[in-house]
Design an enzyme around this catalytic site. Structure first.
Site, PDB file in Angstrom:
ATOM      1  CD1 TRP A   1     -43.052  36.496  18.995  1.00 36.80           C
ATOM      2  CD2 TRP A   1     -41.918  36.618  20.928  1.00 36.80           C
ATOM      3  NE1 TRP A   1     -42.610  37.789  19.153  1.00 36.80           N
ATOM      4  CE2 TRP A   1     -41.920  37.888  20.313  1.00 36.80           C
ATOM      5  CE3 TRP A   1     -41.263  36.439  22.154  1.00 36.80           C
ATOM      6  CZ2 TRP A   1     -41.284  38.996  20.895  1.00 36.80           C
ATOM      7  CZ3 TRP A   1     -40.635  37.534  22.728  1.00 36.80           C
ATOM      8  CH2 TRP A   1     -40.652  38.799  22.097  1.00 36.80           C
TER       9      TRP A   1
ATOM     10  CD  GLU B   1     -46.872  35.134  19.845  1.00 36.50           C
ATOM     11  OE1 GLU B   1     -46.235  34.296  20.529  1.00 36.50           O
ATOM     12  OE2 GLU B   1     -47.491  36.089  20.340  1.00 36.50           O
TER      13      GLU B   1
ATOM     14  CE  LYS C   1     -44.340  42.370  20.047  1.00 39.81           C
ATOM     15  NZ  LYS C   1     -43.737  42.143  21.350  1.00 39.81           N
TER      16      LYS C   1
ATOM     17  CG  ASP D   1     -50.205  38.251  20.929  1.00 39.03           C
ATOM     18  OD1 ASP D   1     -50.942  39.240  21.109  1.00 39.03           O
ATOM     19  OD2 ASP D   1     -49.460  37.798  21.823  1.00 39.03           O
TER      20      ASP D   1
ATOM     21  CG  HIS E   1     -48.079  40.177  18.447  1.00 38.45           C
ATOM     22  ND1 HIS E   1     -47.239  39.100  18.538  1.00 38.45           N
ATOM     23  CD2 HIS E   1     -48.049  40.767  19.667  1.00 38.45           C
ATOM     24  CE1 HIS E   1     -46.743  39.023  19.758  1.00 38.45           C
ATOM     25  NE2 HIS E   1     -47.220  40.026  20.465  1.00 38.45           N
TER      26      HIS E   1
ATOM     27  CG  HIS F   1     -50.310  33.983  22.322  1.00 40.92           C
ATOM     28  ND1 HIS F   1     -48.978  34.315  22.432  1.00 40.92           N
ATOM     29  CD2 HIS F   1     -50.413  32.688  22.710  1.00 40.92           C
ATOM     30  CE1 HIS F   1     -48.310  33.251  22.855  1.00 40.92           C
ATOM     31  NE2 HIS F   1     -49.147  32.262  23.024  1.00 40.92           N
TER      32      HIS F   1
ATOM     33  CG  ASP G   1     -48.649  46.914  26.528  1.00 41.35           C
ATOM     34  OD1 ASP G   1     -47.519  46.396  26.524  1.00 41.35           O
ATOM     35  OD2 ASP G   1     -49.614  46.423  27.135  1.00 41.35           O
TER      36      ASP G   1
ATOM     37  CG  ASP H   1     -48.130  41.764  25.850  1.00 45.08           C
ATOM     38  OD1 ASP H   1     -48.619  40.768  25.313  1.00 45.08           O
ATOM     39  OD2 ASP H   1     -47.069  42.293  25.471  1.00 45.08           O
TER      40      ASP H   1
ATOM     41  CG  ASP I   1     -48.931  36.576  25.446  1.00 47.10           C
ATOM     42  OD1 ASP I   1     -48.465  36.805  26.582  1.00 47.10           O
ATOM     43  OD2 ASP I   1     -48.287  36.734  24.394  1.00 47.10           O
TER      44      ASP I   1
HETATM   45  C1  RNT Z   1     -44.377  38.615  22.762  1.00 50.20           C
HETATM   46  C2  RNT Z   1     -45.228  37.442  22.431  1.00 50.20           C
HETATM   47  C3  RNT Z   1     -44.983  36.213  23.240  1.00 50.20           C
HETATM   48  C4  RNT Z   1     -44.744  36.505  24.711  1.00 50.20           C
HETATM   49  C5  RNT Z   1     -44.620  35.284  25.581  1.00 50.20           C
HETATM   50  C6  RNT Z   1     -44.108  35.608  26.925  1.00 50.20           C
HETATM   51  O1  RNT Z   1     -44.738  39.741  22.113  1.00 50.20           O
HETATM   52  O2  RNT Z   1     -46.577  37.791  22.506  1.00 50.20           O
HETATM   53  O3  RNT Z   1     -46.015  35.304  23.052  1.00 50.20           O
HETATM   54  O4  RNT Z   1     -45.745  37.321  25.219  1.00 50.20           O
HETATM   55  O5  RNT Z   1     -43.869  34.346  24.949  1.00 50.20           O
HETATM   56 ZN    ZN Z   2     -48.057  36.249  22.336  1.00 43.90          ZN
END
Ligand code: RNT
Ligand code: ZN
Length: 414
Positions: free
Chosen positions: A181, A222, A224, A255, A258, A282, A290, A292, A322
């Protein structure tokens, strides 16, 4: 075995679900837990702050400050989570004995303490190059930077990380998934959306040109939608990586945080599996801007888990977590997220999937809807509790008491 469990098992039996079989399938699905929840994505490299468009908020006391603390924390958390786990590491967690080792010079030996520790536990490791929190990433661009020297540095880092992943796989006998990523993107509207992507293709091709034993390490990319400071453009978009991975025979990492807020990755899993042999997830929880928050057992998570297990795709989908939250006890964050993930998978495994699919194919949408509703009333809690008991993990919120003790005895002294 409790009476409550036996009654629950009979109830599932009555709708054609074999609980023991579900347990056996769940045992075979490891969940890869992100090391970075332990220390707010700080790593051990320097005291330079986190950047790359990701941010951790909160200042709960007791974050892990070194490898020993992180490993001790994970050993504790593992006892609260039923079933197989892996640990997902990042390059900034190198242990270099106080020596400065540049990221393009990292070697397997800098992770040997993690690898030996994982070997003792029969646990697999996953890996991530770290393309942020570094002076060479200060412009916000790494592998797609217009500066060739910057790109070269990060290409070397990527290659070094694949070799570390390969060493993990070799030592542990469990293939490492190394996930790429990068934060690259623009805050404001770009003029040229193509050139950075051309550069990213070239950089990635150089990284993946190096021969690595695919039984020991396989790689994922990955995407985003946007990050903090890259709101208008991200080089590694979904379309970019999907096509890159397909054409280069790499894996895609989805993810959950994302994509657009109403878009779920659940619907993407089956479509991608028609074209890719495997996928990396993820699992995360997006909240407004956000991506996460701690994973919880919500409809989104249940839908993701269903897509993994329906059709028996669990050996083709690598499930990773994640998220990072420093506003609550970090071990509790690990435990809540990982237990929720396991619970969602178990819930999905407790569906009479074949019978429901047969109703659907026959056009009996009445039965399909009725069963979907019926499943919500099934005594899942008793089955989950039994699964936890069989793995010597707390069957209920009793785990929190243990976390409190650990907090007093260990975290408070940091
Ligand atoms: C960031 C990505 C990535 C990170 C990690 C820490 O938006 O999701 O995967 O969260 O690499
Ligand atoms: Zn991620």
């Amino acid at each position: 075995m409790s009476n409550v469990f036996e009654c629950a098992r009979n109830a599932y039996q009555a709708i054609g679900v074999d609980v023991e079989q579900a347990f056996a399938r769940l045992d075979a699905i490891p969940v890869s837990v992100q090391c970075w929840q332990a220390d707010d994505v700080a790593g051990f490299e320097s005291s330079a702050g986190l950047d790359g468009g990701i941010a951790v908020t909160g200042n709960y006391p007791g974050r892990a400050r070194n490898g020993d603390e992180l490993r001790a924390d994970f050993d504790f958390a593992r006892k609260m989570i039923p079933g197989a786990l892996r640990l997902n590491l990042h390059a900034i967690y190198a242990e270099t004995n106080g020596r400065k080792v540049e990221r393009d010079e990292l070697q397997p030996e800098h992770f040997s303490r993690f690898a030996d520790w994982a070997a003792e536990r029969g646990m697999g490791l996953d890996f991530n190059p770290t393309y942020f929190s570094h002076p060479m990433a200060a412009t916000g661009f790494t592998l797609s930077s217009p500066d060739a020297a910057v790109r070269d540095f990060w290409v070397r880092h990527g290659i070094a990380c694949r070799k570390i992943g390969e060493a993990f796989g070799k030592q542990l006998g469990k293939c490492c998934i190394t996930n790429f990523w990068i934060p690259d993107g623009y805050k404001d509207t770009p003029v040229d959306r193509v050139a950075p992507r051309e550069r990213l293709i070239e950089s990635l091709d150089r990284i993946f040109a190096v021969d690595i034993d695919r039984n020991c390490d396989r790689d994922a990319v990955e995407c985003k939608l946007f990050g903090i400071g890259s709101e208008s453009y991200v080089t590694g978009s979904h379309e970019f990586y999907m096509n890159y991975a397909l054409s280069r025979k790499q894996m895609v990492c989805l993810d959950a945080g994302h994509f657009h807020p109403t878009e779920t990755i659940a619907d993407k899993i089956g479509s991608l599996l028609l074209f890719f042999p495997e996928l990396l997830l993820h699992v995360s929880r997006g909240v407004r801007w956000d991506s996460d928050h701690v994973v919880v057992l919500n409809d989104d998570l249940k839908a993701i888990a269903r897509e993994v297990v329906r059709g028996g795709c669990e050996d083709r989908v690598h499930v990773g977590l994640d998220y990072f939250d420093a506003s609550i006890n970090r071990l509790a964050a690990w435990i809540i997220g990982a237990r929720s993930m396991k619970a969602a998978l178990l819930m999905a495994l407790l569906e009479p999937a074949a019978a429901m699919a047969a109703d659907e194919t026959a056009g009996d949408y009445t039965a399909r809807l009725a069963m979907q509703e019926e499943l919500k009333m099934m005594p899942f809690g008793a089955i989950w509790a039994e699964y936890c008991r069989r793995h010597d993990t707390p069957e209920d919120i009793a785990w929190l008491k243990e976390v409190r003790t650990y907090e007093k005895e260990v975290l408070a002294n940091r």
